[in-house]
Design a protein around this motif. Structure first.
Motif, PDB file in Angstrom:
ATOM      1  N   SER A   1       0.848  -1.339   0.182  1.00  0.00           N
ATOM      2  CA  SER A   1      -0.046   0.042  -0.092  1.00  0.00           C
ATOM      3  C   SER A   1       0.730   1.119  -0.010  1.00  0.00           C
ATOM      4  N   PRO A   2       0.540   2.206  -0.562  1.00  0.00           N
ATOM      5  CA  PRO A   2       1.277   3.212  -0.864  1.00  0.00           C
ATOM      6  C   PRO A   2       1.282   4.257   0.147  1.00  0.00           C
ATOM      7  N   ARG A   3       1.875   5.104   0.238  1.00  0.00           N
ATOM      8  CA  ARG A   3       1.860   6.446   1.149  1.00  0.00           C
ATOM      9  C   ARG A   3       0.517   7.210   0.923  1.00  0.00           C
ATOM     10  N   PRO A   4      -0.210   7.535   2.107  1.00  0.00           N
ATOM     11  CA  PRO A   4      -1.380   8.238   2.030  1.00  0.00           C
ATOM     12  C   PRO A   4      -1.138   9.872   1.277  1.00  0.00           C
ATOM     13  N   PRO A   5      -2.014  10.505   0.698  1.00  0.00           N
ATOM     14  CA  PRO A   5      -1.959  11.599  -0.020  1.00  0.00           C
ATOM     15  C   PRO A   5      -2.007  12.629   1.393  1.00  0.00           C
ATOM     16  N   ALA A   6      -1.452  13.993   1.394  1.00  0.00           N
ATOM     17  CA  ALA A   6      -1.379  14.808   2.469  1.00  0.00           C
ATOM     18  C   ALA A   6      -2.920  15.280   2.382  1.00  0.00           C
ATOM     19  N   ARG A   7      -3.872  15.025   3.407  1.00  0.00           N
ATOM     20  CA  ARG A   7      -5.108  15.430   3.274  1.00  0.00           C
ATOM     21  C   ARG A   7      -5.816  15.993   4.958  1.00  0.00           C
ATOM     22  N   HIS A   8      -4.730  16.196   5.638  1.00  0.00           N
ATOM     23  CA  HIS A   8      -5.254  16.621   7.004  1.00  0.00           C
ATOM     24  C   HIS A   8      -4.648  17.869   7.225  1.00  0.00           C
ATOM     25  N   ALA A   9      -5.377  18.712   7.930  1.00  0.00           N
ATOM     26  CA  ALA A   9      -5.143  20.071   8.647  1.00  0.00           C
ATOM     27  C   ALA A   9      -3.614  20.030   9.236  1.00  0.00           C
ATOM     28  N   ARG A  10      -3.479  19.047  10.398  1.00  0.00           N
ATOM     29  CA  ARG A  10      -2.386  18.764  10.920  1.00  0.00           C
ATOM     30  C   ARG A  10      -1.208  18.269  10.098  1.00  0.00           C
ATOM     31  N   ARG A  11      -0.124  19.045   9.921  1.00  0.00           N
ATOM     32  CA  ARG A  11       1.180  18.501   8.768  1.00  0.00           C
ATOM     33  C   ARG A  11       2.288  18.503   9.669  1.00  0.00           C
TER      34      ARG A  11
ATOM     35  N   ILE B   1      -2.723  13.094  10.972  1.00  0.00           N
ATOM     36  CA  ILE B   1      -1.506  13.955  10.597  1.00  0.00           C
ATOM     37  C   ILE B   1      -0.967  13.579   9.293  1.00  0.00           C
ATOM     38  N   SER B   2      -0.748  14.486   8.496  1.00  0.00           N
ATOM     39  CA  SER B   2      -0.151  14.280   7.253  1.00  0.00           C
ATOM     40  C   SER B   2       1.388  14.603   7.127  1.00  0.00           C
ATOM     41  N   VAL B   3       1.997  13.724   6.255  1.00  0.00           N
ATOM     42  CA  VAL B   3       3.545  14.188   5.900  1.00  0.00           C
ATOM     43  C   VAL B   3       3.688  15.245   4.920  1.00  0.00           C
ATOM     44  N   THR B   4       4.379  16.316   4.872  1.00  0.00           N
ATOM     45  CA  THR B   4       4.637  17.127   3.949  1.00  0.00           C
ATOM     46  C   THR B   4       5.807  16.766   3.455  1.00  0.00           C
ATOM     47  N   PRO B   5       6.010  16.492   2.101  1.00  0.00           N
ATOM     48  CA  PRO B   5       7.181  15.955   1.436  1.00  0.00           C
ATOM     49  C   PRO B   5       8.160  17.114   1.586  1.00  0.00           C
ATOM     50  N   ALA B   6       9.577  16.743   1.774  1.00  0.00           N
ATOM     51  CA  ALA B   6      10.505  17.979   1.758  1.00  0.00           C
ATOM     52  C   ALA B   6      11.548  17.042   1.007  1.00  0.00           C
ATOM     53  N   PRO B   7      11.548  17.089  -0.515  1.00  0.00           N
ATOM     54  CA  PRO B   7      12.610  16.287  -1.428  1.00  0.00           C
ATOM     55  C   PRO B   7      13.894  16.943  -1.396  1.00  0.00           C
ATOM     56  N   ARG B   8      14.181  17.985  -0.894  1.00  0.00           N
ATOM     57  CA  ARG B   8      15.497  18.737  -0.938  1.00  0.00           C
ATOM     58  C   ARG B   8      16.178  18.267   0.283  1.00  0.00           C
ATOM     59  N   ALA B   9      15.672  17.806   1.419  1.00  0.00           N
ATOM     60  CA  ALA B   9      16.096  17.248   2.529  1.00  0.00           C
ATOM     61  C   ALA B   9      16.749  16.175   2.460  1.00  0.00           C
ATOM     62  N   GLY B  10      18.196  15.813   2.803  1.00  0.00           N
ATOM     63  CA  GLY B  10      18.626  14.703   2.849  1.00  0.00           C
ATOM     64  C   GLY B  10      19.516  14.040   4.135  1.00  0.00           C
ATOM     65  N   CYS B  11      20.485  13.827   3.936  1.00  0.00           N
ATOM     66  CA  CYS B  11      21.223  13.133   5.255  1.00  0.00           C
ATOM     67  C   CYS B  11      21.379  14.313   6.304  1.00  0.00           C
ATOM     68  N   CYS B  12      20.981  13.896   7.569  1.00  0.00           N
ATOM     69  CA  CYS B  12      20.877  14.755   8.702  1.00  0.00           C
ATOM     70  C   CYS B  12      22.368  15.365   8.848  1.00  0.00           C
ATOM     71  N   GLY B  13      23.198  14.736   8.596  1.00  0.00           N
ATOM     72  CA  GLY B  13      24.748  15.246   8.793  1.00  0.00           C
ATOM     73  C   GLY B  13      25.495  14.503  10.064  1.00  0.00           C
ATOM     74  N   ALA B  14      24.752  13.838  10.644  1.00  0.00           N
ATOM     75  CA  ALA B  14      25.661  13.054  11.648  1.00  0.00           C
ATOM     76  C   ALA B  14      26.767  12.171  11.061  1.00  0.00           C
ATOM     77  N   ASN B  15      26.706  11.458   9.981  1.00  0.00           N
ATOM     78  CA  ASN B  15      27.615  10.748   9.557  1.00  0.00           C
ATOM     79  C   ASN B  15      29.043  11.180   9.285  1.00  0.00           C
ATOM     80  N   GLU B  16      28.774  12.107   8.578  1.00  0.00           N
ATOM     81  CA  GLU B  16      30.061  13.193   8.476  1.00  0.00           C
ATOM     82  C   GLU B  16      30.691  13.891   9.735  1.00  0.00           C
ATOM     83  N   TYR B  17      29.912  14.206  10.434  1.00  0.00           N
ATOM     84  CA  TYR B  17      30.116  15.183  11.403  1.00  0.00           C
ATOM     85  C   TYR B  17      30.907  14.055  12.579  1.00  0.00           C
TER      86      TYR B  17
END
Length: 414
Positions: free
Chosen positions: A161-171, A200-216
């Motif tokens: 089953s796929p991810r649900p679309p963003a449909r809720h007021a809470r994001r 609760i809906s998840v708003t996509p943020a495709p430009r976000a990547g690795c948190c940075g912990a690995n390199e740090y």
């Protein structure tokens, strides 16, 4: 602890912080009692108290040797010592400062430099990592054991089953991570479905990547902070639009994102935004534990062993939170001896210190399997992959267990 920082150390950006941490230590040694590497190796310099002395010597201008680097490298950064310390010593911050100075003053052997460079550049880039895992799977039999264990023999399959679309007021925003989309693609998909059922809906943020912990944590600290800044930029429009949280299903990422505000406090362009991002950062369990769970079909007595990652219990201080959610849903949690100890994953530690990591893993799996659970779950992709590398009882993410309880045909919650 009395200190006398060298002129060079006094010029460091975090000199005042380092001196404050050193002065907070009272040499009690309580930290050694819960340090995984001290318990295994029995060497004072492989415990927090000994490493604090080594860092103190470095910052006071004494020579840095390969021995210094070895004992600091052996630290898991599990922060168990911080949970134990009665004086509130912020050991992990001092370790970051000390490791950076040691890295600056010593040259690693070529093999170590190549390994660390490969981990920095390969792991932190999701597309590159996916390609490397695909190639590694094809040539799996030819790889060194420590690396072969990290690559599943078969590509994982997510729930259809796929991810649900963003449909809720809470994001909320959700960090996809660098290795999780390849190694455990079902985790964030399950998280999105569970959050959706809770309204609760998840708003996509495709430009976000690795948190940075690995390199740090591989002492490429500026590269790690550069990734933090890119994530802040990627998230900022959604934050301004009212996103209520930034959710992480990998506890290691959550621990690091919660540090953005502290680590970027000297950056005039990002300090305020970084503090805001850290304030919004939530481990997945923090969000779910605060919601009613009547949308889930209850279970009756299924025996589960939960491995609580160090980044969840010691860094984020959320020990017991996942256990509480699973208990509310009807699961029977088995007792796990020495649950405070690290499994040996610790980011890239299981590749840079494979022998110690393997011993810790065997101890952890013995403890997890002792209660004869029907399943073992955890809250961090690194721990999950490391534990599964032993080829013993399979380990999955706890949110996938919760996702399996979703009752069919939910009523829309708009």
């Amino acid at each position: 602890m009395q200190t006398n920082l060298s002129e060079a150390a006094q010029a460091l950006e975090r000199a005042e912080e380092a001196e404050s941490i050193l002065r907070a230590c009272v040499h009690c040694g309580f930290c050694n009692a819960t340090c995984p590497t001290y318990q295994l190796l029995g060497n004072e310099l492989d415990g927090p108290r000994g490493r604090i002395y080594l860092i103190k010597q470095v910052l006071e201008g004494q020579p840095v040797t390969e021995k210094t680097r070895l004992h600091l490298d052996r630290c898991l950064s599990c922060r168990n010592c911080e949970t134990t310390c009665p004086s509130g010593v912020r050991y992990h911050a001092l370790l970051d400062i000390g490791r950076a100075e040691v890295e600056r003053r010593t040259a690693r052997p070529a093999r170590e430099r190549w390994l660390r460079a490969g981990l920095r550049h390969g792991v932190s880039r999701p597309a590159v990592f996916a390609g490397l895992v695909g190639a590694g799977r094809a040539a799996r039999a030819l790889l060194p054991e420590a690396l072969r264990e990290k690559i599943p023999a078969h590509a994982p399959t997510a729930r259809p089953s796929p991810r649900p679309p963003a449909r809720h007021a809470r994001r909320v925003l959700m960090l996809e991570g660098c290795v999780q989309p390849t190694l455990t693609p079902g985790t964030n998909a399950a998280a999105a479905r569970v959050l959706d059922r809770l309204g609760i809906s998840v708003t996509p943020a495709p430009r976000a990547g690795c948190c940075g912990a690995n390199e740090y944590h591989l002492n490429a600290q500026q590269a790690g902070l550069a990734r933090a800044r890119r994530n802040i930029d990627a998230w900022w429009p959604a934050i301004e639009a009212g996103a209520e949280a930034i959710v992480m299903s990998a506890s290691g990422c959550g621990a690091f994102v919660k540090e953005y505000g502290h680590l970027l406090r000297f950056d005039a362009a990002y300090a305020d935004k970084a503090r805001r991002v850290s304030a919004l950062a939530r481990d997945l369990v923090e969000v779910i534990a605060a919601e009613p769970l009547d949308a889930f079909a209850p279970v009756a007595g299924k025996r589960i062993a939960f491995h609580c990652p160090c980044t969840l219990q010691h860094a984020q201080r959320l020990g017991g939170a996942v256990e509480g959610v699973l208990t509310r849903l009807g699961f029977d949690l088995t007792s796990v001896a020495n649950g405070h100890l690290c499994c040996g994953s610790a980011g890239t530690y299981s590749l840079t210190q494979p022998e110690i990591a393997k011993r810790l893993r065997e101890n952890k799996l013995d403890a997890l399997e002792a209660g004869q659970p029907e399943a073992i779950v955890t809250a961090n992709v690194g721990c999950q992959t490391h534990l599964n590398g032993a080829g013993r009882t399979p380990v999955s993410h706890w949110i996938e267990l919760v996702d399996s309880l979703l009752s069919p045909n939910p009523q829309p919650n708009l």
